[in-house]
Design a protein around this motif. Structure first.
Motif, PDB file in Angstrom:
ATOM      1  N   VAL A  70      -5.492 134.457  48.699  1.00 20.72           N
ATOM      2  CA  VAL A  70      -4.561 135.554  48.994  1.00 20.72           C
ATOM      3  C   VAL A  70      -3.320 135.425  48.121  1.00 20.72           C
ATOM      4  N   LEU A  71      -2.805 134.204  47.990  1.00 20.83           N
ATOM      5  CA  LEU A  71      -1.613 133.965  47.188  1.00 20.83           C
ATOM      6  C   LEU A  71      -1.865 134.171  45.701  1.00 20.83           C
ATOM      7  N   MET A  72      -3.102 134.011  45.272  1.00 19.20           N
ATOM      8  CA  MET A  72      -3.439 134.203  43.861  1.00 19.20           C
ATOM      9  C   MET A  72      -3.464 135.674  43.456  1.00 19.20           C
ATOM     10  N   GLY A  73      -3.383 136.563  44.457  1.00 18.20           N
ATOM     11  CA  GLY A  73      -3.358 137.979  44.155  1.00 18.20           C
ATOM     12  C   GLY A  73      -4.688 138.559  43.744  1.00 18.20           C
ATOM     13  N   ARG A  74      -5.763 137.852  44.033  1.00 15.20           N
ATOM     14  CA  ARG A  74      -7.092 138.326  43.664  1.00 15.20           C
ATOM     15  C   ARG A  74      -7.714 139.113  44.817  1.00 15.20           C
ATOM     16  N   ASP A  75      -8.810 139.823  44.504  1.00 14.41           N
ATOM     17  CA  ASP A  75      -9.621 140.383  45.582  1.00 14.41           C
ATOM     18  C   ASP A  75     -10.207 139.213  46.365  1.00 14.41           C
ATOM     19  N   TYR A  76     -10.233 139.327  47.662  1.00 17.78           N
ATOM     20  CA  TYR A  76     -10.720 138.221  48.484  1.00 17.78           C
ATOM     21  C   TYR A  76     -11.586 138.749  49.609  1.00 17.78           C
ATOM     22  N   SER A  77     -12.226 137.825  50.315  1.00 14.04           N
ATOM     23  CA  SER A  77     -13.192 138.200  51.353  1.00 14.04           C
ATOM     24  C   SER A  77     -12.635 137.893  52.740  1.00 14.04           C
ATOM     25  N   GLU A  78     -13.447 138.215  53.742  1.00 10.83           N
ATOM     26  CA  GLU A  78     -13.078 137.952  55.131  1.00 10.83           C
ATOM     27  C   GLU A  78     -12.951 136.464  55.428  1.00 10.83           C
ATOM     28  N   LYS A  79     -13.408 135.593  54.517  1.00 11.98           N
ATOM     29  CA  LYS A  79     -13.315 134.150  54.759  1.00 11.98           C
ATOM     30  C   LYS A  79     -11.874 133.644  54.776  1.00 11.98           C
ATOM     31  N   VAL A  80     -10.911 134.498  54.423  1.00  9.57           N
ATOM     32  CA  VAL A  80      -9.505 134.097  54.572  1.00  9.57           C
ATOM     33  C   VAL A  80      -9.205 133.774  56.041  1.00  9.57           C
ATOM     34  N   ASP A  81      -9.892 134.448  56.960  1.00 10.72           N
ATOM     35  CA  ASP A  81      -9.688 134.182  58.390  1.00 10.72           C
ATOM     36  C   ASP A  81     -10.211 132.802  58.792  1.00 10.72           C
ATOM     37  N   VAL A  82     -11.286 132.367  58.149  1.00 12.73           N
ATOM     38  CA  VAL A  82     -11.851 131.042  58.441  1.00 12.73           C
ATOM     39  C   VAL A  82     -10.871 129.953  58.005  1.00 12.73           C
ATOM     40  N   TRP A  83     -10.282 130.120  56.822  1.00 12.95           N
ATOM     41  CA  TRP A  83      -9.270 129.172  56.351  1.00 12.95           C
ATOM     42  C   TRP A  83      -8.140 129.067  57.385  1.00 12.95           C
ATOM     43  N   SER A  84      -7.600 130.197  57.808  1.00 14.31           N
ATOM     44  CA  SER A  84      -6.476 130.202  58.749  1.00 14.31           C
ATOM     45  C   SER A  84      -6.847 129.529  60.063  1.00 14.31           C
ATOM     46  N   ALA A  85      -8.048 129.793  60.552  1.00 12.12           N
ATOM     47  CA  ALA A  85      -8.497 129.147  61.785  1.00 12.12           C
ATOM     48  C   ALA A  85      -8.646 127.643  61.590  1.00 12.12           C
ATOM     49  N   GLY A  86      -9.095 127.221  60.407  1.00 10.90           N
ATOM     50  CA  GLY A  86      -9.189 125.796  60.104  1.00 10.90           C
ATOM     51  C   GLY A  86      -7.830 125.119  60.124  1.00 10.90           C
ATOM     52  N   VAL A  87      -6.818 125.804  59.599  1.00  7.26           N
ATOM     53  CA  VAL A  87      -5.452 125.266  59.635  1.00  7.26           C
ATOM     54  C   VAL A  87      -4.989 125.106  61.083  1.00  7.26           C
ATOM     55  N   ILE A  88      -5.314 126.078  61.911  1.00 11.05           N
ATOM     56  CA  ILE A  88      -4.943 125.983  63.337  1.00 11.05           C
ATOM     57  C   ILE A  88      -5.633 124.790  63.990  1.00 11.05           C
ATOM     58  N   LEU A  89      -6.909 124.580  63.684  1.00  7.08           N
ATOM     59  CA  LEU A  89      -7.615 123.418  64.231  1.00  7.08           C
ATOM     60  C   LEU A  89      -6.947 122.121  63.772  1.00  7.08           C
ATOM     61  N   TYR A  90      -6.591 122.036  62.508  1.00  5.08           N
ATOM     62  CA  TYR A  90      -5.917 120.847  61.970  1.00  5.08           C
ATOM     63  C   TYR A  90      -4.635 120.583  62.765  1.00  5.08           C
ATOM     64  N   ILE A  91      -3.837 121.627  62.991  1.00  2.06           N
ATOM     65  CA  ILE A  91      -2.572 121.463  63.714  1.00  2.06           C
ATOM     66  C   ILE A  91      -2.816 121.026  65.150  1.00  2.06           C
ATOM     67  N   MET A  92      -3.835 121.570  65.796  1.00  2.00           N
ATOM     68  CA  MET A  92      -4.125 121.164  67.169  1.00  2.00           C
ATOM     69  C   MET A  92      -4.467 119.676  67.248  1.00  2.00           C
ATOM     70  N   LEU A  93      -5.207 119.182  66.265  1.00  2.00           N
ATOM     71  CA  LEU A  93      -5.646 117.784  66.295  1.00  2.00           C
ATOM     72  C   LEU A  93      -4.591 116.817  65.756  1.00  2.00           C
TER      73      LEU A  93
END
Length: 274
Positions: free
Chosen positions: A177-200
């Motif tokens: 997203v920060l690279m300014g490119r076209d991107y896919s719905e997998k950006v949501d998976v990254w964000s959820a992974g960050v949330i899991l990291y923070i929880m643990l």
């Protein structure tokens, strides 16, 4: 407040404030039940992008209404100055409040939350919707403790058009997203992974002094598991984190794949993953 709204609902106390409006508790005299009302002040919309987000959110919520882990939209009203969105009332707080308590989550507790979150995200993706702003503030809980994904103001129908443009929140935004490119719905998976990291871990995987430094850390995508913090975290959890917080989006797993990962299947319980 428009007359048709007043005929159906009694406006009660304020619950919170956002960028464009105020959230209240409201009571339906017909249903004899409480709901939330998000009142958005039209004159606070600064440009066409803001207006597009406001127009799109009710349509997307209607599209996703069958999923029990997504905030349900019940009614929409409009008057000269406001839009009023009547939704589920989530009086169990949000994930941000739970994280802010300072206590790290046990693996079973984190797995239970992630499973519900990924069920919501997987449903969005099956329906062609990318949320694009997955963060703890947008993860609510109802009175029974059921997770409800909320705030679809940045959501996009990725089957209709290519997604680009920087949206999201510094700690949780995916590097593509920060690279300014076209991107896919997998950006949501990254964000959820960050949330899991923070929880643990109790801390985010990428951070800096201010948004710019945080964005630089995200772009580097150097995922680490400090031994002092992760000593008691299972190999399964770390395996899932690597697959979700993967800088190469083509190698990042999908929301559906998260749901069938052994750590989720086993409810965060320890086993012997090599």
């Amino acid at each position: 407040m428009c007359e048709s709204f007043k005929q159906n609902y009694q406006l009660c106390e304020e619950l919170g404030r956002g960028r464009f409006g105020v959230v209240y508790r409201c009571f339906s005299t017909a249903a004899h039940a409480s709901f939330a009302c998000k009142s958005i002040y039209k004159h606070s919309l600064s440009d066409d992008t803001d207006r597009h987000c406001l127009d799109a959110e009710p349509k997307i919520l209607h599209l996703l209404s069958a999923c029990p882990n997504i905030l349900r939209l019940h009614d929409v009203y409009e008057d000269d100055d406001h839009f009023h969105l009547v939704t589920d009332l989530c009086d169990g707080g949000d994930l941000f409040d739970r994280i802010s308590s300072g206590n790290r989550f046990s693996e079973p507790d984190a797995a239970a939350i992630l499973k519900q979150l990924m069920a919501a995200i997987a449903y969005c993706h099956r329906m062609g919707v990318a949320h694009r702003d997955i963060k703890p503030d947008n993860i609510l809980f109802d009175s029974r403790g059921r997770l409800k994904l909320a705030d679809f103001g940045s959501a996009e129908l990725f089957d209709v058009s290519e997604m680009n443009g920087v949206v999201g929140t510094p700690y949780y935004v995916a590097p593509e997203v920060l690279m300014g490119r076209d991107y896919s719905e997998k950006v949501d998976v990254w964000s959820a992974g960050v949330i899991l990291y923070i929880m643990l871990a109790g801390v985010p995987p990428f951070y800096g002094d201010g948004a710019a430094e945080t964005f630089e850390a995200v772009l580097r995508g150097n995922l680490r598991f400090p031994s002092k913090i992760f000593r008691s975290v299972s190999p399964e959890a770390k395996d899932l984190l690597r697959k979700m917080i993967c800088r190469d989006a083509s190698r990042r797993i999908s929301a559906e794949q998260v749901l069938i990962h052994p750590w989720i299947i086993n409810g965060g319980e320890m086993s012997d993953l090599a």
